[in-house]
Motif scaffolding. Structure first.
Motif, PDB file in Angstrom:
ATOM      1  N   GLY A  58       0.858  -1.208   0.030  1.00  0.00           N
ATOM      2  CA  GLY A  58      -0.014   0.082   0.087  1.00  0.00           C
ATOM      3  C   GLY A  58       0.722   1.304  -0.127  1.00  0.00           C
ATOM      4  O   GLY A  58       0.421   2.374   0.486  1.00  0.00           O
ATOM      5  N   ARG A  59       2.201   1.124  -0.249  1.00  0.00           N
ATOM      6  CA  ARG A  59       2.971   2.508  -0.292  1.00  0.00           C
ATOM      7  C   ARG A  59       3.082   3.259  -1.682  1.00  0.00           C
ATOM      8  O   ARG A  59       3.653   4.057  -1.477  1.00  0.00           O
ATOM      9  N   THR A  60       2.237   2.845  -2.562  1.00  0.00           N
ATOM     10  CA  THR A  60       2.499   3.454  -3.795  1.00  0.00           C
ATOM     11  C   THR A  60       1.131   4.072  -3.960  1.00  0.00           C
ATOM     12  O   THR A  60       0.710   4.556  -5.359  1.00  0.00           O
ATOM     13  N   ARG A  61      -0.057   4.226  -3.073  1.00  0.00           N
ATOM     14  CA  ARG A  61      -1.236   5.077  -3.493  1.00  0.00           C
ATOM     15  C   ARG A  61      -0.970   6.216  -3.038  1.00  0.00           C
ATOM     16  O   ARG A  61      -0.611   6.763  -1.833  1.00  0.00           O
ATOM     17  N   CYS A  62      -1.684   7.305  -3.834  1.00  0.00           N
ATOM     18  CA  CYS A  62      -1.698   8.613  -3.455  1.00  0.00           C
ATOM     19  C   CYS A  62      -2.481   8.962  -2.315  1.00  0.00           C
ATOM     20  O   CYS A  62      -3.788   8.394  -2.446  1.00  0.00           O
ATOM     21  N   PRO A  63      -1.984   9.558  -1.193  1.00  0.00           N
ATOM     22  CA  PRO A  63      -2.986   9.863   0.160  1.00  0.00           C
ATOM     23  C   PRO A  63      -3.997  10.987  -0.382  1.00  0.00           C
ATOM     24  O   PRO A  63      -5.113  11.040   0.365  1.00  0.00           O
ATOM     25  N   VAL A  64      -3.768  11.625  -1.497  1.00  0.00           N
ATOM     26  CA  VAL A  64      -4.733  12.843  -1.941  1.00  0.00           C
ATOM     27  C   VAL A  64      -5.930  12.586  -2.849  1.00  0.00           C
ATOM     28  O   VAL A  64      -6.934  12.332  -2.346  1.00  0.00           O
ATOM     29  N   CYS A  65      -5.441  11.629  -3.926  1.00  0.00           N
ATOM     30  CA  CYS A  65      -6.626  11.319  -4.875  1.00  0.00           C
ATOM     31  C   CYS A  65      -6.677   9.418  -4.896  1.00  0.00           C
ATOM     32  O   CYS A  65      -7.628   9.353  -5.489  1.00  0.00           O
ATOM     33  N   GLY A  66      -5.927   8.786  -4.309  1.00  0.00           N
ATOM     34  CA  GLY A  66      -6.479   7.243  -4.252  1.00  0.00           C
ATOM     35  C   GLY A  66      -5.638   6.750  -5.631  1.00  0.00           C
ATOM     36  O   GLY A  66      -5.622   5.470  -5.425  1.00  0.00           O
ATOM     37  N   ARG A  67      -4.951   7.348  -6.477  1.00  0.00           N
ATOM     38  CA  ARG A  67      -4.360   6.596  -7.563  1.00  0.00           C
ATOM     39  C   ARG A  67      -3.079   5.672  -7.024  1.00  0.00           C
ATOM     40  O   ARG A  67      -2.503   6.115  -6.168  1.00  0.00           O
ATOM     41  N   VAL A  68      -3.118   4.660  -7.564  1.00  0.00           N
ATOM     42  CA  VAL A  68      -1.987   3.624  -7.521  1.00  0.00           C
ATOM     43  C   VAL A  68      -1.021   3.530  -8.223  1.00  0.00           C
ATOM     44  O   VAL A  68      -1.321   3.596  -9.695  1.00  0.00           O
ATOM     45  N   PHE A  69       0.270   3.709  -8.052  1.00  0.00           N
ATOM     46  CA  PHE A  69       1.440   3.743  -8.990  1.00  0.00           C
ATOM     47  C   PHE A  69       2.293   2.570  -8.681  1.00  0.00           C
ATOM     48  O   PHE A  69       2.198   1.817  -7.612  1.00  0.00           O
ATOM     49  N   SER A  70       3.147   2.040  -9.753  1.00  0.00           N
ATOM     50  CA  SER A  70       4.093   0.875  -9.774  1.00  0.00           C
ATOM     51  C   SER A  70       5.033   1.072  -9.009  1.00  0.00           C
ATOM     52  O   SER A  70       5.632  -0.012  -8.399  1.00  0.00           O
ATOM     53  N   ARG A  71       5.687   2.253  -8.655  1.00  0.00           N
ATOM     54  CA  ARG A  71       6.780   2.252  -8.097  1.00  0.00           C
ATOM     55  C   ARG A  71       6.500   3.779  -7.105  1.00  0.00           C
ATOM     56  O   ARG A  71       5.844   4.592  -7.735  1.00  0.00           O
ATOM     57  N   ARG A  72       7.330   3.650  -5.986  1.00  0.00           N
ATOM     58  CA  ARG A  72       7.194   4.858  -5.247  1.00  0.00           C
ATOM     59  C   ARG A  72       7.602   6.243  -5.658  1.00  0.00           C
ATOM     60  O   ARG A  72       7.092   7.296  -5.757  1.00  0.00           O
ATOM     61  N   ALA A  73       8.491   6.016  -6.541  1.00  0.00           N
ATOM     62  CA  ALA A  73       9.282   6.991  -7.143  1.00  0.00           C
ATOM     63  C   ALA A  73       8.328   7.789  -8.120  1.00  0.00           C
ATOM     64  O   ALA A  73       8.290   9.004  -8.291  1.00  0.00           O
ATOM     65  N   TYR A  74       7.431   7.062  -8.827  1.00  0.00           N
ATOM     66  CA  TYR A  74       6.338   7.751  -9.550  1.00  0.00           C
ATOM     67  C   TYR A  74       5.367   8.341  -8.785  1.00  0.00           C
ATOM     68  O   TYR A  74       4.660   9.365  -9.314  1.00  0.00           O
ATOM     69  N   LEU A  75       4.839   7.741  -7.747  1.00  0.00           N
ATOM     70  CA  LEU A  75       4.041   8.500  -6.701  1.00  0.00           C
ATOM     71  C   LEU A  75       4.732   9.812  -6.291  1.00  0.00           C
ATOM     72  O   LEU A  75       3.953  10.805  -6.256  1.00  0.00           O
ATOM     73  N   THR A  76       6.031   9.690  -6.002  1.00  0.00           N
ATOM     74  CA  THR A  76       6.633  11.197  -5.447  1.00  0.00           C
ATOM     75  C   THR A  76       6.417  11.977  -6.676  1.00  0.00           C
ATOM     76  O   THR A  76       6.220  13.308  -6.343  1.00  0.00           O
TER      77      THR A  76
END
Length: 93
Positions: A58-76
């Motif tokens: 669950g470390r790749t989900r945006c806490p603002v909009c909920g979008r899930v990314f394949s990597r934390r770097a993409y989330l950042t």
């Protein structure tokens, strides 16, 4: 597929390999491939599998909009580009 993987970005998907399925339903991978024990995703490199496991934690989900990314770097990157005004801090890896 719905749920956790429904919003996964296409970014970073080039590391995945095609996998077969054995008669018992277990995923099969080519020799030297790295397989996720939770979902059966297959990767060429061990680091790709390590990055992928963050999705299951669950470390790749945006806490603002909920979008899930394949990597934390993409989330950042997403947080900087799409939510610059929202003071969001990610938990350490």
């Amino acid at each position: 597929m719905s749920g956790l993987f429904s919003g996964i970005s296409d970014q970073g998907g080039s590391e995945m390999l095609a996998a077969g399925v054995a008669e018992d339903g277990a995923p099969q991978a080519a020799a030297g491939a790295h397989v996720c024990a939770l979902c059966g995703a297959v990767f060429r490199h061990p680091d790709s599998l390590r990055f992928h496991k963050e999705v299951h934690k669950g470390r790749t989900r945006c806490p603002v909009c909920g979008r899930v990314f394949s990597r934390r770097a993409y989330l950042t990157q997403h947080l900087r580009m799409c939510h610059p005004c929202d003071a969001v801090r990610l938990a350490p890896p």
